[in-house]
Motif scaffolding. Sequence first.
Motif, PDB file in Angstrom:
ATOM      1  N   ILE A 277     -18.868 -23.064 -19.289  1.00  0.00           N
ATOM      2  CA  ILE A 277     -17.576 -23.507 -18.776  1.00  0.00           C
ATOM      3  C   ILE A 277     -17.029 -24.530 -19.767  1.00  0.00           C
ATOM      4  CG2 ILE A 277     -16.351 -24.632 -16.887  1.00  0.00           C
ATOM      5  CD1 ILE A 277     -18.666 -23.739 -15.051  1.00  0.00           C
ATOM      6  N   SER A 278     -15.804 -24.334 -20.239  1.00  0.00           N
ATOM      7  CA  SER A 278     -15.260 -25.235 -21.254  1.00  0.00           C
ATOM      8  C   SER A 278     -13.910 -25.797 -20.841  1.00  0.00           C
ATOM      9  CB  SER A 278     -15.119 -24.505 -22.599  1.00  0.00           C
ATOM     10  OG  SER A 278     -16.386 -24.081 -23.065  1.00  0.00           O
ATOM     11  N   VAL A 279     -13.709 -27.072 -21.204  1.00  0.00           N
ATOM     12  CA  VAL A 279     -12.471 -27.781 -20.879  1.00  0.00           C
ATOM     13  C   VAL A 279     -11.898 -28.356 -22.168  1.00  0.00           C
ATOM     14  CG1 VAL A 279     -11.450 -29.668 -19.568  1.00  0.00           C
ATOM     15  CG2 VAL A 279     -13.390 -28.397 -18.608  1.00  0.00           C
ATOM     16  N   ASP A 280     -10.627 -28.065 -22.447  1.00  0.00           N
ATOM     17  CA  ASP A 280      -9.968 -28.626 -23.622  1.00  0.00           C
ATOM     18  C   ASP A 280      -8.456 -28.562 -23.415  1.00  0.00           C
ATOM     19  OD1 ASP A 280     -10.905 -29.460 -26.576  1.00  0.00           O
ATOM     20  OD2 ASP A 280      -8.934 -28.509 -26.697  1.00  0.00           O
ATOM     21  N   LYS A 281      -7.743 -29.527 -23.972  1.00  0.00           N
ATOM     22  CA  LYS A 281      -6.291 -29.559 -23.821  1.00  0.00           C
ATOM     23  C   LYS A 281      -5.589 -28.486 -24.646  1.00  0.00           C
ATOM     24  CE  LYS A 281      -5.891 -34.514 -22.764  1.00  0.00           C
ATOM     25  NZ  LYS A 281      -5.322 -35.817 -23.213  1.00  0.00           N
TER      26      LYS A 281
ATOM     27  N   PRO B 252      -4.920 -24.881 -25.732  1.00  0.00           N
ATOM     28  CA  PRO B 252      -5.169 -23.514 -25.251  1.00  0.00           C
ATOM     29  C   PRO B 252      -5.705 -22.582 -26.332  1.00  0.00           C
ATOM     30  CG  PRO B 252      -2.818 -23.919 -25.480  1.00  0.00           C
ATOM     31  CD  PRO B 252      -3.492 -25.236 -25.668  1.00  0.00           C
ATOM     32  N   GLU B 253      -5.556 -22.975 -27.603  1.00  0.00           N
ATOM     33  CA  GLU B 253      -6.053 -22.156 -28.707  1.00  0.00           C
ATOM     34  C   GLU B 253      -7.403 -22.653 -29.232  1.00  0.00           C
ATOM     35  OE1 GLU B 253      -4.466 -19.437 -29.565  1.00  0.00           O
ATOM     36  OE2 GLU B 253      -2.928 -19.883 -28.062  1.00  0.00           O
ATOM     37  N   ALA B 254      -8.041 -23.561 -28.531  1.00  0.00           N
ATOM     38  CA  ALA B 254      -9.312 -24.115 -28.999  1.00  0.00           C
ATOM     39  C   ALA B 254     -10.362 -23.009 -29.149  1.00  0.00           C
ATOM     40  CB  ALA B 254      -9.823 -25.168 -28.012  1.00  0.00           C
ATOM     41  N   PRO B 255     -11.076 -22.963 -30.274  1.00  0.00           N
ATOM     42  CA  PRO B 255     -12.085 -21.921 -30.507  1.00  0.00           C
ATOM     43  C   PRO B 255     -13.195 -21.886 -29.476  1.00  0.00           C
ATOM     44  CG  PRO B 255     -11.585 -23.103 -32.544  1.00  0.00           C
ATOM     45  CD  PRO B 255     -10.907 -23.853 -31.435  1.00  0.00           C
ATOM     46  N   ILE B 256     -13.435 -23.008 -28.791  1.00  0.00           N
ATOM     47  CA  ILE B 256     -14.521 -23.050 -27.814  1.00  0.00           C
ATOM     48  C   ILE B 256     -14.321 -22.034 -26.698  1.00  0.00           C
ATOM     49  CG2 ILE B 256     -13.480 -24.831 -26.347  1.00  0.00           C
ATOM     50  CD1 ILE B 256     -17.218 -24.506 -27.295  1.00  0.00           C
ATOM     51  N   PHE B 257     -13.060 -21.697 -26.408  1.00  0.00           N
ATOM     52  CA  PHE B 257     -12.793 -20.762 -25.318  1.00  0.00           C
ATOM     53  C   PHE B 257     -13.288 -19.350 -25.631  1.00  0.00           C
ATOM     54  CE2 PHE B 257      -9.084 -23.746 -24.231  1.00  0.00           C
ATOM     55  CZ  PHE B 257      -9.856 -24.436 -23.303  1.00  0.00           C
ATOM     56  N   LYS B 258     -13.420 -19.022 -26.913  1.00  0.00           N
ATOM     57  CA  LYS B 258     -13.944 -17.707 -27.298  1.00  0.00           C
ATOM     58  C   LYS B 258     -15.437 -17.592 -26.995  1.00  0.00           C
ATOM     59  CE  LYS B 258     -10.608 -17.152 -31.079  1.00  0.00           C
ATOM     60  NZ  LYS B 258     -10.440 -16.981 -32.547  1.00  0.00           N
ATOM     61  N   HIS B 259     -16.074 -18.720 -26.778  1.00  0.00           N
ATOM     62  CA  HIS B 259     -17.509 -18.740 -26.502  1.00  0.00           C
ATOM     63  C   HIS B 259     -17.787 -19.080 -25.040  1.00  0.00           C
ATOM     64  CE1 HIS B 259     -18.390 -18.728 -30.887  1.00  0.00           C
ATOM     65  NE2 HIS B 259     -17.282 -19.434 -30.953  1.00  0.00           N
ATOM     66  N   SER B 260     -16.775 -18.979 -24.189  1.00  0.00           N
ATOM     67  CA  SER B 260     -16.887 -19.456 -22.812  1.00  0.00           C
ATOM     68  C   SER B 260     -16.697 -18.326 -21.812  1.00  0.00           C
ATOM     69  CB  SER B 260     -15.839 -20.550 -22.549  1.00  0.00           C
ATOM     70  OG  SER B 260     -15.931 -21.574 -23.527  1.00  0.00           O
ATOM     71  N   ASP B 261     -17.393 -18.446 -20.677  1.00  0.00           N
ATOM     72  CA  ASP B 261     -17.207 -17.510 -19.572  1.00  0.00           C
ATOM     73  C   ASP B 261     -16.025 -17.939 -18.696  1.00  0.00           C
ATOM     74  OD1 ASP B 261     -19.709 -15.744 -19.858  1.00  0.00           O
ATOM     75  OD2 ASP B 261     -20.570 -17.759 -19.850  1.00  0.00           O
ATOM     76  N   TYR B 262     -15.834 -19.252 -18.565  1.00  0.00           N
ATOM     77  CA  TYR B 262     -14.711 -19.794 -17.801  1.00  0.00           C
ATOM     78  C   TYR B 262     -14.065 -20.906 -18.614  1.00  0.00           C
ATOM     79  CZ  TYR B 262     -16.782 -17.282 -13.871  1.00  0.00           C
ATOM     80  OH  TYR B 262     -17.295 -16.304 -13.071  1.00  0.00           O
ATOM     81  N   SER B 263     -12.733 -20.941 -18.596  1.00  0.00           N
ATOM     82  CA  SER B 263     -12.006 -21.923 -19.396  1.00  0.00           C
ATOM     83  C   SER B 263     -11.010 -22.690 -18.530  1.00  0.00           C
ATOM     84  CB  SER B 263     -11.248 -21.228 -20.537  1.00  0.00           C
ATOM     85  OG  SER B 263     -12.146 -20.473 -21.338  1.00  0.00           O
ATOM     86  N   TYR B 264     -10.858 -23.975 -18.835  1.00  0.00           N
ATOM     87  CA  TYR B 264      -9.877 -24.822 -18.154  1.00  0.00           C
ATOM     88  C   TYR B 264      -9.077 -25.544 -19.228  1.00  0.00           C
ATOM     89  CZ  TYR B 264      -7.976 -28.632 -15.273  1.00  0.00           C
ATOM     90  OH  TYR B 264      -7.141 -29.525 -14.646  1.00  0.00           O
ATOM     91  N   VAL B 265      -7.781 -25.237 -19.293  1.00  0.00           N
ATOM     92  CA  VAL B 265      -6.897 -25.899 -20.252  1.00  0.00           C
ATOM     93  C   VAL B 265      -6.318 -27.133 -19.582  1.00  0.00           C
ATOM     94  CG1 VAL B 265      -4.873 -25.689 -21.725  1.00  0.00           C
ATOM     95  CG2 VAL B 265      -6.363 -23.706 -21.368  1.00  0.00           C
TER      96      VAL B 265
END
Length: 322
Positions: free
Chosen positions: A288-292, A294-307
Amino acid sequence: MTSQEIWVYAEKHLGIIQPVTYQLITKANAIANGKKVIVILFEATDNNLEDSIKEYGPDEIVVVKDDRLKDAADSEIAFLMAELANRRQPNSILFGATVVGRSIAPRLQAKLNTGLTSDCLNLSFDGELLVQTKPSYGDNIMCEIICPDHRPQMASVRPNTFVATKVSDKSVIVTEITDLPFKVADRIKVMEETPLLSKSDSIANAERVIALGRGAVDDKVIAMAEELARKLGSKIGVTRPLTDHPKFSGDDQIGQSGNTIAPKLLINLGIHGAVQYTTGIEHAELVISVDKDPEAPIFKHSDYSYVGDSADFLKGFLKVVQ
């Protein structure tokens, strides 16, 4: 004459064989190419930890039994390993790049007058040469290191770099050694042993991890992350910049120059997702990844994302787990 043996040091913590041992056995089996995989286990006479090791299919388990091994210092273990290595002349010796491994391996290296490559991310053989791959130059390149002139070749490997696989159809020889000389470390006395509050002895073995990056460096965010970690029974890890924070150190770092982790749950807070970090989380099950951004690379490695903001995410999460 050097034998065709690859040794794996069996690391244990509170009477339990550590996962990195099984991972190293699996990797050694994969690259052995005719060489024998030997696990070296030191234990007190009333222990019987070799049964759990057998499941991963080494060719042999060499068990050194002595009641003094219950509270043995790392220098005493290194002395015993040196004596055993002089008898059997192994080709290579592998350790986990853990607190214990990083203490015993260099002591043994000095006694055997050979080389040691620490924190490896891959291992292979080129004939008799052990090719040891590790990051260098600020993690920007991967270099291959060999030890052509001295034996045994020695390397330590970060936990969770390899995946452990059980072997069901292999006969394992168990050899018990009781005649090694024991050199007592007179200057060291174990006064008391305090078990860790967490079931895992390090972030590398934790089943749940909350990871903090630049976007979660605010003291309030860290405090909320610590509260969530207590509720979930998690370890807190950080990216490289946060190792300078007073609350964290290099032992808490995740990534190429830190720990490789494989938790069942990983929550990334304010981590953009540089390759130096994502290399260390490839084996996490649920991310699960959180970042401000929306294009952060971490989201490509995440099952769930929170912008959004890490503080807002933590406030909502803490309400759920009350």
